[in-house]
Design an enzyme around this catalytic site. Sequence first.
Site, PDB file in Angstrom:
ATOM      1  N   GLY A  87       0.839   5.154   1.862  1.00  0.00           N
ATOM      2  CA  GLY A  87       0.272   6.084   2.826  1.00  0.00           C
ATOM      3  C   GLY A  87       0.368   7.503   2.330  1.00  0.00           C
ATOM      4  O   GLY A  87       0.762   7.766   1.187  1.00  0.00           O
ATOM      5  N   SER A  88       0.016   8.443   3.192  1.00  0.00           N
ATOM      6  CA  SER A  88       0.036   9.845   2.810  1.00  0.00           C
ATOM      7  C   SER A  88       1.447  10.322   2.467  1.00  0.00           C
ATOM      8  O   SER A  88       1.625  11.136   1.559  1.00  0.00           O
ATOM      9  CB  SER A  88      -0.517  10.694   3.962  1.00  0.00           C
ATOM     10  OG  SER A  88      -1.827  10.298   4.277  1.00  0.00           O
ATOM     11  N   PHE A  89       2.442   9.784   3.181  1.00  0.00           N
ATOM     12  CA  PHE A  89       3.805  10.257   2.964  1.00  0.00           C
ATOM     13  C   PHE A  89       4.809   9.115   2.835  1.00  0.00           C
ATOM     14  O   PHE A  89       5.977   9.272   3.173  1.00  0.00           O
ATOM     15  CB  PHE A  89       4.240  11.170   4.124  1.00  0.00           C
ATOM     16  CG  PHE A  89       3.492  12.476   4.166  1.00  0.00           C
ATOM     17  CD1 PHE A  89       3.873  13.538   3.374  1.00  0.00           C
ATOM     18  CD2 PHE A  89       2.398  12.620   4.989  1.00  0.00           C
ATOM     19  CE1 PHE A  89       3.186  14.742   3.409  1.00  0.00           C
ATOM     20  CE2 PHE A  89       1.703  13.824   5.036  1.00  0.00           C
ATOM     21  CZ  PHE A  89       2.088  14.885   4.241  1.00  0.00           C
ATOM     22  N   GLY A  90       4.367   7.980   2.338  1.00  0.00           N
ATOM     23  CA  GLY A  90       5.323   6.898   2.186  1.00  0.00           C
ATOM     24  C   GLY A  90       4.678   5.613   1.704  1.00  0.00           C
ATOM     25  O   GLY A  90       3.473   5.543   1.471  1.00  0.00           O
TER      26      GLY A  90
ATOM     27  N   LYS B  28       5.574   1.070   7.396  1.00  0.00           N
ATOM     28  CA  LYS B  28       5.357   2.279   6.609  1.00  0.00           C
ATOM     29  C   LYS B  28       6.655   3.088   6.586  1.00  0.00           C
ATOM     30  O   LYS B  28       7.089   3.619   7.609  1.00  0.00           O
ATOM     31  CB  LYS B  28       4.230   3.124   7.209  1.00  0.00           C
ATOM     32  CG  LYS B  28       3.974   4.432   6.476  1.00  0.00           C
ATOM     33  CD  LYS B  28       2.877   5.230   7.169  1.00  0.00           C
ATOM     34  CE  LYS B  28       2.691   6.589   6.537  1.00  0.00           C
ATOM     35  NZ  LYS B  28       1.650   7.390   7.251  1.00  0.00           N
TER      36      LYS B  28
ATOM     37  N   GLY C  61       0.811  -1.211   0.000  1.00  0.00           N
ATOM     38  CA  GLY C  61       0.000   0.000   0.000  1.00  0.00           C
ATOM     39  C   GLY C  61       0.839   1.253   0.000  1.00  0.00           C
ATOM     40  O   GLY C  61       2.071   1.211   0.043  1.00  0.00           O
TER      41      GLY C  61
ATOM     42  N   VAL D 178       4.043   1.355   2.125  1.00  0.00           N
ATOM     43  CA  VAL D 178       3.808   0.375   3.182  1.00  0.00           C
ATOM     44  C   VAL D 178       4.184  -1.015   2.668  1.00  0.00           C
ATOM     45  O   VAL D 178       3.727  -1.439   1.601  1.00  0.00           O
ATOM     46  CB  VAL D 178       2.337   0.376   3.636  1.00  0.00           C
ATOM     47  CG1 VAL D 178       2.141  -0.601   4.790  1.00  0.00           C
ATOM     48  CG2 VAL D 178       1.906   1.776   4.046  1.00  0.00           C
TER      49      VAL D 178
ATOM     50  N   ASP E 184      -7.979  12.471   7.009  1.00  0.00           N
ATOM     51  CA  ASP E 184      -7.845  11.725   5.757  1.00  0.00           C
ATOM     52  C   ASP E 184      -8.618  10.401   5.804  1.00  0.00           C
ATOM     53  O   ASP E 184      -8.085   9.352   5.441  1.00  0.00           O
ATOM     54  CB  ASP E 184      -6.366  11.472   5.459  1.00  0.00           C
ATOM     55  CG  ASP E 184      -6.109  11.186   3.980  1.00  0.00           C
ATOM     56  OD1 ASP E 184      -6.970  11.545   3.149  1.00  0.00           O
ATOM     57  OD2 ASP E 184      -5.057  10.622   3.656  1.00  0.00           O
TER      58      ASP E 184
END
Length: 378
Positions: A71-74, A91, A69, A76, A200
């Site tokens: 994330g908002s800043f990286g 993450k 996946g 996973v 978010d």
Amino acid sequence: MGGWNIIAILLAVCDLIEITVALVLLYLCCLRRKTKKPTSSSDSENFLKLSYQSLVKATDGFSSGNLIGEGSFGLVFKGVLNEGERTVAVKVLNLVRHGALKSFLAECEALRNIRHRSLLKVLSVCSGIDSHGDDFKALIYKFMINGSLDKWLHPSQTVAETMDRPRSLSFSERLNIAIDVSMAVDYLHHHCETPIVHCDLKPSNVLLDDDMVGHVGDFGLVRVLPKASANQSSSVGVKGTIGYTPPEYGMGNEVWTRGDVYSYGILVLEMFTGKRPTDDMFQGTSNLHNFVKAALPERMVDIVDPALVQEVVQGNMLADRNSNDGRARVSTKLRESLISILEVGVACSAELPRKRMDISNVVAELCRIRNKLLVSKR
């Protein structure tokens, strides 16, 4: 005789002193054992000590095959620790991206003191230097075996996906997950020391465990509101994902709890219609909120996820065959429940913030719907 009496008294006093000292020593020994009792397994989970090298090994060098996946800043990754003993989600922050470090610190701070069964559990953090000599920061979460809600609502069409799991979620599973998420948001808004805004909420940030319980994750945009106000924050910058952010954020307003309620409402509508808020069908002033609102209640069947329509149709067929065993009542309650849930989603995603439901009322209403449906099945 007087001398013997004195000796007897002295011996009795000595015996009493010895007994007292023994009791004191016994008490101190027990107290020491209590303070030094072994750390439980649950405590050890909260304090995993992981280095950059151990995460490289666990994720096979952060290979694309372990990417699960974004994330908002990286990114996973799935990782396996201690020779297969524990599977985790790692993450890795993209520190080159503006706001990533601030996001990492905010997420650590927010998750430090919050505990809820419907919030994704953070097992550890890792801060160090990578193999290139650059700063490295990662968050290590409990692995959710059933992946994200987004992947269940919008499954890929590959053969592997079809063989690995069902094509869609049932009505009861969707309702339970919607309740799980609402309880998590209610906890953040009303039951923390200071209100916390997730910022978010969306299906890809809801992870499902082996019991299909929903867990809200990715707190990279989280904001802790000032103690004096349960409304607005002084934070600025990125405020969410297109399609899920409330209209007022686009006009420069600061984040607040009612913004999360809007995002939650859109999430609920997506869960039960199967349509993303960014679908190509929504152009101009058309949006998911208006699409559902215009169809309720008469044209409910026209807008819900086809998989749920099939569930309703099958319920009607069974009701026709077994009208005497109460199945007709169940089928009617299922339709009524679908309408009520969509109405909750519409109320939460109202354009005007003052018209949105409070998340505590959302929890109560969804639980009422579920309980009413359960009673009808008896």
